[in-house]
Motif scaffolding. Structure first.
Motif, PDB file in Angstrom:
ATOM      1  N   UNK A   1       0.832  -1.205   0.000  1.00 39.40           N
ATOM      2  CA  UNK A   1       0.000   0.000   0.000  1.00 39.40           C
ATOM      3  C   UNK A   1       0.863   1.250   0.000  1.00 39.40           C
ATOM      4  N   UNK A   2       1.904   1.194   0.790  1.00 39.75           N
ATOM      5  CA  UNK A   2       2.737   2.384   0.937  1.00 39.75           C
ATOM      6  C   UNK A   2       3.474   2.710  -0.367  1.00 39.75           C
ATOM      7  N   UNK A   3       3.977   1.671  -1.044  1.00 42.32           N
ATOM      8  CA  UNK A   3       4.646   1.888  -2.329  1.00 42.32           C
ATOM      9  C   UNK A   3       3.670   2.487  -3.337  1.00 42.32           C
ATOM     10  N   UNK A   4       2.445   1.974  -3.334  1.00 40.55           N
ATOM     11  CA  UNK A   4       1.430   2.504  -4.243  1.00 40.55           C
ATOM     12  C   UNK A   4       1.097   3.956  -3.927  1.00 40.55           C
ATOM     13  N   UNK A   5       0.923   4.223  -2.629  1.00 43.16           N
ATOM     14  CA  UNK A   5       0.603   5.588  -2.216  1.00 43.16           C
ATOM     15  C   UNK A   5       1.719   6.537  -2.638  1.00 43.16           C
ATOM     16  N   UNK A   6       2.945   6.106  -2.371  1.00 37.29           N
ATOM     17  CA  UNK A   6       4.108   6.937  -2.707  1.00 37.29           C
ATOM     18  C   UNK A   6       4.167   7.184  -4.216  1.00 37.29           C
ATOM     19  N   UNK A   7       3.910   6.143  -4.988  1.00 33.76           N
ATOM     20  CA  UNK A   7       3.965   6.262  -6.446  1.00 33.76           C
ATOM     21  C   UNK A   7       2.913   7.246  -6.957  1.00 33.76           C
ATOM     22  N   UNK A   8       1.680   7.061  -6.455  1.00 33.31           N
ATOM     23  CA  UNK A   8       0.593   7.943  -6.887  1.00 33.31           C
ATOM     24  C   UNK A   8       0.830   9.372  -6.445  1.00 33.31           C
ATOM     25  N   UNK A   9       1.308   9.522  -5.210  1.00 30.83           N
ATOM     26  CA  UNK A   9       1.555  10.864  -4.688  1.00 30.83           C
ATOM     27  C   UNK A   9       2.607  11.573  -5.542  1.00 30.83           C
ATOM     28  N   UNK A  10       3.682  10.838  -5.874  1.00 31.60           N
ATOM     29  CA  UNK A  10       4.721  11.416  -6.742  1.00 31.60           C
ATOM     30  C   UNK A  10       4.135  11.904  -8.059  1.00 31.60           C
TER      31      UNK A  10
END
Ligand SMILES: [Zn+2]
Length: 282
Positions: free
Chosen positions: A3-12
């Motif tokens: 989840x965190x990797x996805x969140x980070x990717x989307x946020x970027x």
């Protein structure tokens, strides 16, 4: 981590800041070694975050949910005054007997609010069409049966998860939430609550519910198992590239992922992580 990797990717991709949120309301369950492990894992995997606690001490000092207790209680008092809640003293065994779905047994019993072993529930009897902003546009939905009359104040007097979660997201100005699809029903309860409480920003948050990592088909990998897995890999002398590539492998992606950015890009390209359940099924 997934989840965190996805969140980070989307946020970027959206140019947004990432907030690391650790729910520590339930002090019995949030053990210090668990919290330490979150930081150790993020450091080891070199996944960045802009906002939120930097360490277990910082969590305690600045970010803990215990600091927002007054906000939770204020929201509860307002909902109560608005006639949106009712008190319930049903036992766990009674609820289990009813198949886990609450039947509204106490709705009209007018139990004292602060009686012993009393929790507060939302009166969800009035049908309400909810609108969830998603990566695929606006999705109309209704509250699922499993969340009917959901609890907002626990028997110990503390705010329940749904309430604390909505207040926190509003407090921190969150406008994008990435979580596992197992929390879909929970999100709808939170949207219901936000509507009742007139929290417009939360109602306009965009949600991405991703599919869960499966250990074997049909058996989801729990969060704690996930963290244990990362610690296990770490102790085995594996690198972050090994771990990211293993996660990709679990999702059927054959490419190597040396860092979180690569894994994030692969996830977006290869896998229907933002698959939304068809509205008809919900
Ligand atoms: Zn009851």
């Amino acid at each position: 981590m997934f989840s965190f990797v996805l969140t980070a990717t989307l946020a970027r991709r959206c140019g947004a800041a990432i907030l690391l949120r650790i729910d520590d309301m339930d002090q019995q369950r949030v053990r210090p070694e668990y919290v330490q492990d979150i930081f150790d894992t993020l450091h080891f995997l070199e996944i960045p975050w802009e906002e939120g606690p930097r360490s277990p001490d910082d969590l305690k000092r600045e970010w803990s949910q215990l600091h927002r207790e007054a906000l939770y209680q204020q929201a509860l008092a307002a909902l109560k005054a608005g006639g949106k809640l009712f008190a319930c003293d049903c036992s766990r065994s009674r609820l289990q007997h009813a198949g886990g779905i609450y039947d509204g047994h106490c709705l009209h019993r007018q139990l004292p609010w602060d009686g012993p072993d009393v929790c507060w529930r939302v009166n969800t009897a009035a049908p309400l069409t909810l609108h969830m902003h998603t990566g695929n546009g606006l999705l109309p939905a209704t509250l699922p049966d499993e969340q009917r009359y959901f609890v907002v104040r626990k028997k110990d007097g503390h705010a329940a998860y749904q309430l604390a979660s909505v207040i926190d997201d509003d407090y921190f100005g969150i406008d994008l939430i990435v979580r596992g699809e197992d929390l879909w029903d929970s999100t709808l309860a939170q949207l219901y609550l936000a509507r009742l409480a007139g929290m417009d920003r939360f109602c306009n948050t965009t949600f991405y519910h991703h599919t869960l990592l499966m250990e074997t088909p049909g058996k989801k990998l729990s969060k704690s198992e996930g963290a244990t897995a990362v610690r296990f890999f770490r102790n085995e002398g594996k690198t972050k590239a090994d771990i990211f590539s293993a996660i990709a492998g679990m999702l059927g992606i054959r490419e190597q992922a040396p860092d979180w950015e690569t894994l994030g890009a692969l996830l977006l390209d290869h896998y229907p992580v933002f698959r939304q359940p068809a509205p008809a099924q919900r």
